[in-house]
Design an enzyme around this catalytic site. Structure first.
Site, PDB file in Angstrom:
ATOM      1  N   ASN A   1       0.878  -1.178   0.000  1.00 45.65           N
ATOM      2  CA  ASN A   1       0.000   0.000   0.000  1.00 45.65           C
ATOM      3  C   ASN A   1       0.911   1.223   0.000  1.00 45.65           C
ATOM      4  O   ASN A   1       1.493   1.568   1.018  1.00 45.65           O
ATOM      5  CB  ASN A   1      -0.882  -0.027   1.258  1.00 45.65           C
ATOM      6  CG  ASN A   1      -1.672   1.257   1.421  1.00 45.65           C
ATOM      7  OD1 ASN A   1      -1.829   2.035   0.475  1.00 45.65           O
ATOM      8  ND2 ASN A   1      -2.181   1.489   2.622  1.00 45.65           N
TER       9      ASN A   1
ATOM     10  N   GLY B   1       2.796  -1.210   4.264  1.00 42.42           N
ATOM     11  CA  GLY B   1       2.824   0.217   3.931  1.00 42.42           C
ATOM     12  C   GLY B   1       4.249   0.687   3.705  1.00 42.42           C
ATOM     13  O   GLY B   1       4.822   0.527   2.625  1.00 42.42           O
ATOM     14  N   GLY B   2       4.858   1.245   4.747  1.00 41.33           N
ATOM     15  CA  GLY B   2       6.185   1.855   4.638  1.00 41.33           C
ATOM     16  C   GLY B   2       7.227   0.989   3.939  1.00 41.33           C
ATOM     17  O   GLY B   2       7.979   1.476   3.088  1.00 41.33           O
TER      18      GLY B   2
ATOM     19  N   GLY C   1       2.212   2.110  10.669  1.00 41.55           N
ATOM     20  CA  GLY C   1       3.124   3.246  10.517  1.00 41.55           C
ATOM     21  C   GLY C   1       3.768   3.693  11.819  1.00 41.55           C
ATOM     22  O   GLY C   1       4.355   4.769  11.892  1.00 41.55           O
TER      23      GLY C   1
ATOM     24  N   GLU D   1      -6.821   4.511   7.697  1.00 39.68           N
ATOM     25  CA  GLU D   1      -6.629   5.953   7.425  1.00 39.68           C
ATOM     26  C   GLU D   1      -7.865   6.547   6.773  1.00 39.68           C
ATOM     27  O   GLU D   1      -8.200   7.708   6.990  1.00 39.68           O
ATOM     28  CB  GLU D   1      -5.365   6.152   6.568  1.00 39.68           C
ATOM     29  CG  GLU D   1      -4.110   5.912   7.387  1.00 39.68           C
ATOM     30  CD  GLU D   1      -2.919   5.398   6.611  1.00 39.68           C
ATOM     31  OE1 GLU D   1      -2.913   5.486   5.369  1.00 39.68           O
ATOM     32  OE2 GLU D   1      -1.989   4.881   7.261  1.00 39.68           O
TER      33      GLU D   1
ATOM     34  N   LYS E   1       0.108   4.254  -0.252  1.00 38.81           N
ATOM     35  CA  LYS E   1      -0.547   5.452   0.325  1.00 38.81           C
ATOM     36  C   LYS E   1      -0.309   6.647  -0.607  1.00 38.81           C
ATOM     37  O   LYS E   1      -0.248   6.474  -1.810  1.00 38.81           O
ATOM     38  CB  LYS E   1      -0.051   5.713   1.737  1.00 38.81           C
ATOM     39  CG  LYS E   1      -0.017   4.460   2.608  1.00 38.81           C
ATOM     40  CD  LYS E   1       0.184   4.767   4.052  1.00 38.81           C
ATOM     41  CE  LYS E   1       0.427   3.478   4.803  1.00 38.81           C
ATOM     42  NZ  LYS E   1       0.180   3.563   6.205  1.00 38.81           N
TER      43      LYS E   1
ATOM     44  N   HIS F   1      -9.472   1.019   4.661  1.00 38.86           N
ATOM     45  CA  HIS F   1      -8.197   1.185   5.382  1.00 38.86           C
ATOM     46  C   HIS F   1      -8.432   2.107   6.579  1.00 38.86           C
ATOM     47  O   HIS F   1      -9.235   3.032   6.517  1.00 38.86           O
ATOM     48  CB  HIS F   1      -7.142   1.769   4.435  1.00 38.86           C
ATOM     49  CG  HIS F   1      -5.776   1.735   5.018  1.00 38.86           C
ATOM     50  ND1 HIS F   1      -5.327   2.689   5.896  1.00 38.86           N
ATOM     51  CD2 HIS F   1      -4.758   0.843   4.867  1.00 38.86           C
ATOM     52  CE1 HIS F   1      -4.085   2.393   6.247  1.00 38.86           C
ATOM     53  NE2 HIS F   1      -3.714   1.274   5.642  1.00 38.86           N
TER      54      HIS F   1
ATOM     55  N   GLU G   1      -5.494  -5.315  10.402  1.00 39.14           N
ATOM     56  CA  GLU G   1      -4.475  -4.298  10.661  1.00 39.14           C
ATOM     57  C   GLU G   1      -4.784  -3.586  11.975  1.00 39.14           C
ATOM     58  O   GLU G   1      -5.613  -2.660  12.000  1.00 39.14           O
ATOM     59  CB  GLU G   1      -4.462  -3.264   9.537  1.00 39.14           C
ATOM     60  CG  GLU G   1      -4.162  -3.838   8.173  1.00 39.14           C
ATOM     61  CD  GLU G   1      -3.569  -2.789   7.253  1.00 39.14           C
ATOM     62  OE1 GLU G   1      -2.459  -3.004   6.795  1.00 39.14           O
ATOM     63  OE2 GLU G   1      -4.199  -1.747   7.023  1.00 39.14           O
TER      64      GLU G   1
ATOM     65  N   SER H   1       3.310  -2.290  10.291  1.00 43.08           N
ATOM     66  CA  SER H   1       4.776  -2.246  10.458  1.00 43.08           C
ATOM     67  C   SER H   1       5.462  -3.566  10.103  1.00 43.08           C
ATOM     68  O   SER H   1       6.412  -3.973  10.758  1.00 43.08           O
ATOM     69  CB  SER H   1       5.138  -1.799  11.875  1.00 43.08           C
ATOM     70  OG  SER H   1       4.645  -0.489  12.123  1.00 43.08           O
TER      71      SER H   1
HETATM   72  C1  PEP Z   1      -0.767  -0.011   5.796  1.00 44.03           C
HETATM   73  O1  PEP Z   1      -0.703   1.084   5.284  1.00 44.03           O
HETATM   74  O2  PEP Z   1      -1.708  -0.750   5.532  1.00 44.03           O
HETATM   75  C2  PEP Z   1       0.285  -0.410   6.725  1.00 44.03           C
HETATM   76  C3  PEP Z   1       0.182  -1.564   7.328  1.00 44.03           C
HETATM   77  O3  PEP Z   1       1.336   0.477   6.917  1.00 44.03           O
HETATM   78  P1  PEP Z   1       2.742   0.160   7.631  1.00 44.03           P
HETATM   79  O4  PEP Z   1       3.264  -1.129   7.057  1.00 44.03           O
HETATM   80  O5  PEP Z   1       3.616   1.322   7.308  1.00 44.03           O
HETATM   81  O6  PEP Z   1       2.470   0.025   9.093  1.00 44.03           O
END
Ligand code: PEP
Length: 255
Positions: free
Chosen positions: A9, A234-235, A173, A97, A11, A95, A167, A213
């Site tokens: 993802n 994500g990251g 994040g 966010e 973002k 999600h 999640e 994460s």
């Molecule tokens: C996400 O955006 O779904 C996510 C899990 O981000 P991160 O891996 O950065 O925690």
């Protein structure tokens, strides 16, 4: 045996050049992977160029949101037929966010999921508790409400096409990861819930990703849990090396 699915993802990140460089590196390094389904979910504007780089590759293309109406006076929205038209195959829905910053409700998640399915997109439906809910021992209640809301009115045949991403919001994040045991416990709970809401077959065949994460250093232990079928990343999906590392870890487990 469920095939793991690892989705990145992105973002709100990556210009066109950055996106093309990243997916070119992924395509070149992951072209032998068959053990795991791989998906990238860029911002809407770069979907067409990313699609072209990924043509005839083993990497799927996903969007990060979809509106529930197909066409009409809905300024600023993107619909399922338009995503399908440019070769998108997956879409992230609900999600945290979106829930946190854009007022997304379970009812909206349900409408988006139905629209995605109606146009042949595979929904990656996100659920997860915030820290206060976990601390008050409400995690299972929250997950149950989110799942029942998201999947209301879906048939068994529709459920078969869905991917769920668990999640925990406190792990997204933040660098804090749920322990493999904490994640496994919720994944098992979701499977049990699906057995009650649908049937044992759905509960055993649906893929449930973990997100929060995830990085190469923790992915193997998380994905070796019996009810965890991959990751929503994500990251660590914004650079080729860590994302490839996560996929390679998953491939080693699948062998
Ligand atoms: C996400 O955006 O779904 C996510 C899990 O981000 P991160 O891996 O950065 O925690």
């Amino acid at each position: 045996m469920r095939k793991p699915i690892i989705a990145g993802n992105w973002k709100l990140n990556n210009t066109e050049k950055e996106a093309v460089d990243l997916v070119t590196a992924l395509r070149n390094n992951l072209n032998n992977v068959t053990e795991v389904d791989i998906v990238v979910c860029p911002v809407f504007t770069v979907l067409p160029v990313v699609h072209d780089v990924l043509l005839e590759s083993n990497i799927g293309l996903g969007a990060q949101n979809v509106f529930w109406e197909d066409f009409g006076a809905f300024t600023g929205e993107i619909s399922a037929p338009l995503l399908k038209d440019i070769g998108v195959q997956y879409v992230i829905i609900g999600h945290s966010e979106r829930r946190q910053y854009f007022g997304e409700t379970d009812e909206m998640v349900n409408k988006r999921t139905k629209a995605a399915l109606a146009h042949g997109l595979i929904p990656i439906v996100c659920v997860g508790e915030v820290l206060a809910q976990r601390e008050e021992n409400k995690t299972f209640d929250v997950i149950q409400i989110q799942c029942e809301g998201a999947f209301a009115g879906l048939t068994v045949a529709e459920m078969e096409k869905i991917v769920i991403a668990y999640e925990p919001v406190w792990a997204i994040g933040t660098g804090k990861t749920a322990t493999p045991g904490q994640a496994q416990e919720v994944h098992k709970f979701i499977r049990g819930l699906l057995a009650k809401l649908y049937d044992e077959n759905i509960s055993q065949t649906i893929r449930i990703q973990y997100g929060g994460s995830v990085k190469p250093e923790n992915s193997a232990e998380l994905m070796s849990q019996p009810d965890i079928d991959g990751a929503l990343v994500g990251g660590a999906s914004l650079k080729a090396e860590p994302f490839i590392g996560i996929i390679q870890n998953s491939c080693s487990l699948a062998q």
